[in-house]
Design a protein around this motif. Structure first.
Motif, PDB file in Angstrom:
ATOM      1  N   THR A 187       1.124  -1.258   0.352  1.00  0.00           N
ATOM      2  CA  THR A 187       0.000  -0.332  -0.034  1.00  0.00           C
ATOM      3  C   THR A 187       0.961   0.853  -0.063  1.00  0.00           C
ATOM      4  OG1 THR A 187      -1.883  -1.254   1.216  1.00  0.00           O
ATOM      5  CG2 THR A 187      -1.811   0.683   1.074  1.00  0.00           C
ATOM      6  N   ARG A 188       1.950   1.453   0.714  1.00  0.00           N
ATOM      7  CA  ARG A 188       3.115   2.704   0.993  1.00  0.00           C
ATOM      8  C   ARG A 188       3.430   2.331  -0.860  1.00  0.00           C
ATOM      9  NH1 ARG A 188       3.556   1.489   6.012  1.00  0.00           N
ATOM     10  NH2 ARG A 188       5.534  -0.267   5.844  1.00  0.00           N
ATOM     11  N   PHE A 189       4.433   1.844  -0.787  1.00  0.00           N
ATOM     12  CA  PHE A 189       4.477   1.943  -2.302  1.00  0.00           C
ATOM     13  C   PHE A 189       3.969   2.423  -3.629  1.00  0.00           C
ATOM     14  CE2 PHE A 189       6.118  -0.397  -6.054  1.00  0.00           C
ATOM     15  CZ  PHE A 189       7.929   0.099  -6.293  1.00  0.00           C
ATOM     16  N   LYS A 190       2.731   1.693  -3.091  1.00  0.00           N
ATOM     17  CA  LYS A 190       1.932   2.467  -4.323  1.00  0.00           C
ATOM     18  C   LYS A 190       1.027   3.775  -4.526  1.00  0.00           C
ATOM     19  CE  LYS A 190      -0.305  -1.779  -5.201  1.00  0.00           C
ATOM     20  NZ  LYS A 190      -1.661  -2.959  -5.629  1.00  0.00           N
ATOM     21  N   GLN A 191       1.492   3.811  -2.472  1.00  0.00           N
ATOM     22  CA  GLN A 191       0.943   5.788  -2.345  1.00  0.00           C
ATOM     23  C   GLN A 191       2.547   6.313  -2.964  1.00  0.00           C
ATOM     24  OE1 GLN A 191       0.243   5.360   1.710  1.00  0.00           O
ATOM     25  NE2 GLN A 191      -1.568   5.522   1.642  1.00  0.00           N
ATOM     26  N   GLY A 226       2.872  -1.215 -11.121  1.00  0.00           N
ATOM     27  CA  GLY A 226       2.224  -2.631 -11.607  1.00  0.00           C
ATOM     28  C   GLY A 226       2.884  -3.385 -10.746  1.00  0.00           C
ATOM     29  N   GLU A 227       2.519  -4.359 -10.950  1.00  0.00           N
ATOM     30  CA  GLU A 227       2.688  -6.083 -10.095  1.00  0.00           C
ATOM     31  C   GLU A 227       2.683  -6.932 -11.488  1.00  0.00           C
ATOM     32  OE1 GLU A 227       2.152 -10.132  -9.274  1.00  0.00           O
ATOM     33  OE2 GLU A 227       0.516  -8.506  -9.056  1.00  0.00           O
ATOM     34  N   ASP A 228       4.206  -7.296 -11.202  1.00  0.00           N
ATOM     35  CA  ASP A 228       4.289  -8.733 -12.765  1.00  0.00           C
ATOM     36  C   ASP A 228       4.860  -9.504 -12.074  1.00  0.00           C
ATOM     37  OD1 ASP A 228       3.887  -9.582 -15.187  1.00  0.00           O
ATOM     38  OD2 ASP A 228       6.565  -9.468 -15.743  1.00  0.00           O
ATOM     39  N   LYS A 229       4.575 -11.188 -12.080  1.00  0.00           N
ATOM     40  CA  LYS A 229       5.226 -11.921 -11.533  1.00  0.00           C
ATOM     41  C   LYS A 229       5.659 -12.321  -9.879  1.00  0.00           C
ATOM     42  CE  LYS A 229       6.327 -13.748 -15.768  1.00  0.00           C
ATOM     43  NZ  LYS A 229       7.708 -13.590 -17.315  1.00  0.00           N
ATOM     44  N   GLY A 230       4.690 -11.168  -9.398  1.00  0.00           N
ATOM     45  CA  GLY A 230       4.472 -10.818  -7.953  1.00  0.00           C
ATOM     46  C   GLY A 230       5.802  -9.661  -7.474  1.00  0.00           C
ATOM     47  N   LEU A 231       6.239  -9.030  -8.779  1.00  0.00           N
ATOM     48  CA  LEU A 231       6.906  -8.328  -8.573  1.00  0.00           C
ATOM     49  C   LEU A 231       6.290  -7.139  -8.589  1.00  0.00           C
ATOM     50  CD1 LEU A 231      11.057  -9.037 -10.027  1.00  0.00           C
ATOM     51  CD2 LEU A 231       9.837  -9.075  -6.845  1.00  0.00           C
ATOM     52  N   HIS A 232       6.140  -5.932  -7.680  1.00  0.00           N
ATOM     53  CA  HIS A 232       5.612  -4.862  -6.973  1.00  0.00           C
ATOM     54  C   HIS A 232       6.678  -3.719  -7.783  1.00  0.00           C
ATOM     55  CE1 HIS A 232       2.026  -5.625  -5.564  1.00  0.00           C
ATOM     56  NE2 HIS A 232       2.966  -6.524  -5.132  1.00  0.00           N
ATOM     57  N   PHE A 233       6.528  -2.639  -9.018  1.00  0.00           N
ATOM     58  CA  PHE A 233       7.558  -1.914  -9.356  1.00  0.00           C
ATOM     59  C   PHE A 233       6.766  -0.675  -9.724  1.00  0.00           C
ATOM     60  CE2 PHE A 233       5.355  -3.859 -13.280  1.00  0.00           C
ATOM     61  CZ  PHE A 233       5.315  -2.888 -13.825  1.00  0.00           C
ATOM     62  N   ILE A 234       7.547   0.107  -9.511  1.00  0.00           N
ATOM     63  CA  ILE A 234       8.089   1.842 -10.614  1.00  0.00           C
ATOM     64  C   ILE A 234       8.409   2.249 -11.806  1.00  0.00           C
ATOM     65  CG2 ILE A 234       6.906   3.947 -10.109  1.00  0.00           C
ATOM     66  CD1 ILE A 234       7.145   3.429  -7.214  1.00  0.00           C
ATOM     67  N   ALA A 235       7.819   2.559 -12.745  1.00  0.00           N
ATOM     68  CA  ALA A 235       8.364   2.391 -13.710  1.00  0.00           C
ATOM     69  C   ALA A 235       9.032   4.359 -13.870  1.00  0.00           C
ATOM     70  CB  ALA A 235       8.465   1.945 -15.756  1.00  0.00           C
TER      71      ALA A 235
END
Length: 93
Positions: A23-27, A47-56
């Motif tokens: 939640t904090r990462f998305k915020q 987003g999230e891909d294969k269990g990894l949450h990322f910011i591009a």
């Protein structure tokens, strides 16, 4: 997919196990996406891909603030003020 070079910030998998961290990462991604300034890398996606949450982020070639501080050691007060003025200008937009 868009043919862009980006910088990725990844939430470590061990931290992603805690929903509060996710939640904090998305915020963080939403807050960074609201910034629009020449001295702040723009957020393209999160987003999230294969269990990894990322910011591009926009990839910006050159030194980041951490590198400048590591190289210089202690910054001269005038240089610190100049850099922080740039940060503050980015937060006002």
């Amino acid at each position: 997919e868009l043919g862009r070079v980006v910088a990725l910030k990844i939430l470590p998998p061990n931290m992603a196990r805690d929903p509060e961290n996710v939640t904090r990462f998305k915020q963080e991604a939403r807050a960074a996406a609201r910034l629009d300034h020449d001295h702040v890398a723009r957020v393209f996606s999160c987003g999230e891909d294969k269990g990894l949450h990322f910011i591009a982020f926009e990839f910006v070639d050159g030194d980041n603030l951490r590198m400048v501080i590591d190289r210089a050691g202690v910054l001269a007060p005038a240089e610190a003020v100049r850099l922080m003025a740039q940060v503050a200008a980015g937060l006002q937009h």
